[in-house]
Design a protein around this motif. Structure first.
Motif, PDB file in Angstrom:
ATOM      1  N   ASP A 120      -1.920   3.528   0.804  1.00 56.57           N
ATOM      2  CA  ASP A 120      -2.722   2.307   0.786  1.00 56.57           C
ATOM      3  C   ASP A 120      -4.193   2.581   0.508  1.00 56.57           C
ATOM      4  O   ASP A 120      -4.961   1.650   0.300  1.00 56.57           O
ATOM      5  CB  ASP A 120      -2.552   1.518   2.080  1.00 56.57           C
ATOM      6  CG  ASP A 120      -2.936   2.321   3.310  1.00 56.57           C
ATOM      7  OD1 ASP A 120      -3.208   3.516   3.180  1.00 56.57           O
ATOM      8  OD2 ASP A 120      -2.939   1.745   4.409  1.00 56.57           O
ATOM      9  N   PRO A 124      -2.514  -1.284  -3.136  1.00 54.06           N
ATOM     10  CA  PRO A 124      -2.147  -2.158  -2.015  1.00 54.06           C
ATOM     11  C   PRO A 124      -0.643  -2.090  -1.761  1.00 54.06           C
ATOM     12  O   PRO A 124       0.154  -2.164  -2.693  1.00 54.06           O
ATOM     13  CB  PRO A 124      -2.577  -3.549  -2.477  1.00 54.06           C
ATOM     14  CG  PRO A 124      -2.680  -3.450  -3.943  1.00 54.06           C
ATOM     15  CD  PRO A 124      -2.986  -2.032  -4.291  1.00 54.06           C
ATOM     16  N   VAL A 125      -0.257  -1.944  -0.511  1.00 50.17           N
ATOM     17  CA  VAL A 125       1.148  -1.766  -0.145  1.00 50.17           C
ATOM     18  C   VAL A 125       1.675  -3.059   0.474  1.00 50.17           C
ATOM     19  O   VAL A 125       1.023  -3.655   1.326  1.00 50.17           O
ATOM     20  CB  VAL A 125       1.312  -0.586   0.840  1.00 50.17           C
ATOM     21  CG1 VAL A 125       2.741  -0.453   1.301  1.00 50.17           C
ATOM     22  CG2 VAL A 125       0.842   0.701   0.195  1.00 50.17           C
ATOM     23  N   SER A 174      -5.573  -0.536   4.461  1.00 57.16           N
ATOM     24  CA  SER A 174      -5.225  -1.513   5.484  1.00 57.16           C
ATOM     25  C   SER A 174      -5.819  -1.156   6.831  1.00 57.16           C
ATOM     26  O   SER A 174      -6.082  -2.036   7.644  1.00 57.16           O
ATOM     27  CB  SER A 174      -3.708  -1.637   5.587  1.00 57.16           C
ATOM     28  OG  SER A 174      -3.143  -0.394   5.937  1.00 57.16           O
TER      29      SER A 174
END
Length: 199
Positions: A120, A124-125, A174
């Protein structure tokens, strides 16, 4: 025997949003990005025992321009991170990323300078899959959970508003994006310091 028996007089009502999301869910083509031992488990998912073709995903794409799901299977080195990002950028929208295994999700046991401590930080995961290595059944479960997430995604102006609130192309990990914020809106933690006045 089929769907036509369950429909009164052959009429089916739905929204365009649900129909489009159903087609996206049912025809997802993953991009192969196997980097380590998790890739063996990902390959086993395509075999006859686990049969990922049940979900319309039998075609693992070798080109990113025909894929909409990137399964990052294994540890990501610092040298591989730009390649991963380039392949992600070449994938058409809408696209999703599944981080497979503890090494891809958090760096795993490789806590050193050569391994990215979580994919991440690069892309973006959408879904994290724990395990070392995760079994093919776990990968199928994560894919089904991703299918459920896709079925509830908005379209049109609602999607544009959601993407404006949370940009998918940003490189904010994140751990920082969802960290607790102080009264200035800065993430709290020992790594973040308030800027000092040079006077």
């Amino acid at each position: 025997m089929g769907l036509e028996e369950k429909l009164p007089s052959g009429v089916l009502l739905t929204s365009v949003e649900k129909l489009v999301n159903w087609t996206r869910k049912a025809s997802m083509w993953p991009a192969t990005f196997g980097l380590a031992c998790c890739a063996i488990e990902m390959m086993a998912t395509g075999g006859s025992r686990h049969d990922i073709a049940r979900f319309g995903m039998e075609r693992f794409s070798s080109t990113p321009r025909q894929a909409d799901l990137m399964i990052v299977a294994g540890r990501v080195s610092q040298k591989m991170a730009p390649v991963l990002r380039q392949i992600y950028d070449q994938m058409p929208e809408p696209k999703w990323v599944l981080s497979m295994g503890v090494c891809a999700s958090s760096g795993g046991m490789f806590n050193n300078y050569a391994i990215v401590q979580g994919v991440d930080h690069v892309v973006p995961v959408d879904m994290y899959l724990p395990g070392c290595p995760p079994r093919p059944e776990m990968l199928l479960d994560a894919i089904l959970k991703l299918h459920d997430k896709i079925m509830h995604e908005p379209l049109g102006p609602r999607r544009a508003l959601e993407l404006a609130d949370q940009p998918r192309s940003g490189l904010t990990p994140s751990s920082i994006a969802y960290a607790k914020k102080n009264f200035l809106g800065m993430p709290t933690g020992e790594r973040w310091e308030t800027p000092h006045d040079p006077r």
